[in-house]
Design an enzyme around this catalytic site. Structure first.
Site, mmCIF file in Angstrom:
data_model
loop_
_atom_site.group_PDB
_atom_site.id
_atom_site.type_symbol
_atom_site.label_atom_id
_atom_site.label_comp_id
_atom_site.label_asym_id
_atom_site.label_seq_id
_atom_site.Cartn_x
_atom_site.Cartn_y
_atom_site.Cartn_z
ATOM 1 N N GLY A 18 43.779 172.007 84.587
ATOM 2 C CA GLY A 18 44.618 173.109 84.138
ATOM 3 C C GLY A 18 45.578 172.662 83.057
ATOM 4 N N SER A 19 46.695 173.342 82.976
ATOM 5 C CA SER A 19 47.675 173.063 81.930
ATOM 6 C C SER A 19 48.502 171.823 82.263
ATOM 7 C CB SER A 19 48.609 174.259 81.772
ATOM 8 O OG SER A 19 49.413 174.404 82.942
ATOM 9 N N GLY A 56 50.032 170.216 85.831
ATOM 10 C CA GLY A 56 49.991 168.805 86.189
ATOM 11 C C GLY A 56 51.354 168.241 86.536
ATOM 12 N N GLU A 108 43.089 166.640 84.933
ATOM 13 C CA GLU A 108 42.468 166.982 83.652
ATOM 14 C C GLU A 108 43.307 168.119 83.073
ATOM 15 O OE1 GLU A 108 40.198 165.280 82.309
ATOM 16 O OE2 GLU A 108 39.243 164.203 83.968
ATOM 17 N N CYS A 162 39.040 172.620 76.912
ATOM 18 C CA CYS A 162 40.059 171.577 76.809
ATOM 19 C C CYS A 162 39.734 170.619 75.659
ATOM 20 C CB CYS A 162 40.195 170.822 78.128
ATOM 21 S SG CYS A 162 38.643 170.229 78.792
#
Length: 395
Positions: free
Chosen positions: A126-127, A131, A148, A182
């Site tokens: 995700g963003s 994280g 990630e 991404c």
């Protein structure tokens, strides 16, 4: 999903540890790898099956169970995927109930996975903001994390680049999946001597690419995921315009035909300096274009962002290519030569550095993150020598 499952099936026969020479006579040292237990997977909307499969396929062959929390924006894909898994498990036979389970809901469901002491590893995609929220909570209970997160990927185009190849690679990397990968190419750093040759060609491609229904075979750019994504794109373009950028594209299209959908033309943003908006990842089809004269300056521009996922260089100069791949070159987890930043193969470890999170999924030795390692020493003699020559004689 099929590719990674095939890869994992072969990998299941190769989960081997090292045999290590022992300094002690009649001793043997070796490594063994064991399952962690339960692996939590939190996935994003943009690759709703791929991210699960990269994690689940490896986790399962490593002997773990998997609990999956997909994005609340793509629940139907997850439900269909879970139904396929259960159908295959039933056909195969002997699969424990609950080996792979699915939890549908908002971020609070993901928080349950993050907080649970029964889940020793959480893989979260995700963003960067997500994280930052997840990582400290996992660290607080000494759980493992595979993160990630954001990517602000760049490509350097040097004077010796094959411009036809470069044009095709840039177009796919920057516009494919409507800029919602991404690994999407978000920054293009072009040598001053070829700028006026490459960028007009790229503008033509941006102007002619077909935007529309992704189920149509001629469509190359589908919609953004939602209105929030569209608004973020428009804000980024407004910020770039304030910084003096020249913008080609970026406008909404097909709004009359699809009033609830957000189709946009990909945006090409020519900008003189790497401002804050360029350093900030916007999850939309925006490509910032910058000029450079000296290769060292290009590398500095390339690395001067918080994220470090994917990167590429287009060159026929061996020294430039090798420097880009060296420790003093790209600071990303993925560094390519003469291909774009997106479209990674499953055989290599996937992931990035800095604010991208440092995690690795898919190929190479990424499987080790889903297991725990034990070092074993076996004494097959009658003496008990101690390591490093230590003596402890009790008579």
């Amino acid at each position: 999903m099929i590719d990674i499952c095939t890869f994992a099936a072969g990998l299941s026969r190769q989960l081997a540890g090292l045999t290590v020479p022992s300094e002690r006579a009649k001793h043997r040292m070796m490594e063994t790898w064991h399952p962690l237990g339960v692996v939590g997977v939190i996935s994003a909307f943009n690759f709703p099956v791929a991210v699960w499969s990269w994690n689940a396929a490896l986790a399962l062959v490593c002997g773990n169970a998997v609990v999956w929390k997909p994005s609340e924006k793509t629940p139907l894909t997850a439900l269909a995927n879970q139904a396929i898994f259960e159908r295959v498990a039933k056909k195969f036979g002997g699969i424990p109930k609950g080996l792979a389970t699915l939890l549908i809901g908002d971020a609070s469901i993901g928080q349950l996975l993050v907080d649970s002491p029964l889940i020793p590893l959480v893989s979260a995609t995700g963003s960067t903001a997500m994280g930052r929220a997840v990582a400290p909570k996992l660290a607080a209970r000494f759980a493992r994390a595979i993160l990630e997160l954001g990517g602000n990927n760049a490509a350097i185009v040097t004077p010796t680049a094959d411009l036809d190849l470069t044009l095709r690679a840039v177009a796919f990397s920057a516009m494919g999946t409507a800029g919602q990968r991404c690994t999407t190419l978000r920054r293009l750093i072009v040598h001053d001597s070829i700028y006026d040759q490459l960028i007009p060609q790229l503008k033509k491609v941006y102007g002619s690419v077909v935007v529309g229904d992704p189920s149509e075979p001629t469509t190359l750019v589908g919609p953004l995921i939602d209105e929030r994504s569209f608004n973020a794109m428009q804000k980024a373009l407004a910020d770039a315009r304030t910084s003096g950028a020249t913008i080609t594209g970026g406008d909404r299209v097909l709004s009359k035909e699809n009033p609830e959908a957000f189709y946009v033309r990909p945006a090409l943003v020519e900008i003189s300096t790497q401002t804050d908006v360029v350093k900030r990842e916007t999850f939309a089809p925006i490509l910032y274009v910058l000029r450079y004269k000296d290769f060292a300056d290009a590398l500095a521009l390339h690395n001067d962002v918080p994220q470090g996922l994917s990167s590429s260089i287009f060159t026929m100069n061996l020294r430039e290519a090798e420097q880009f791949l060296s420790a003093t070159g790209s600071d990303c987890g993925i560094a390519n030569v003469n291909i774009g930043t997106s479209g990674a193969e499953i055989g290599g470890a996937f992931g990035g550095e800095k604010e991208t999170g440092g995690g690795r999924e898919s190929g190479s030795d990424a499987w080790k993150a889903y297991m725990r390692r034990a070092t074993n020493t076996i004494n097959y003699g009658t003496d008990l020598p101690l390591a490093q020559g230590v003596s402890f004689d009790i008579g």
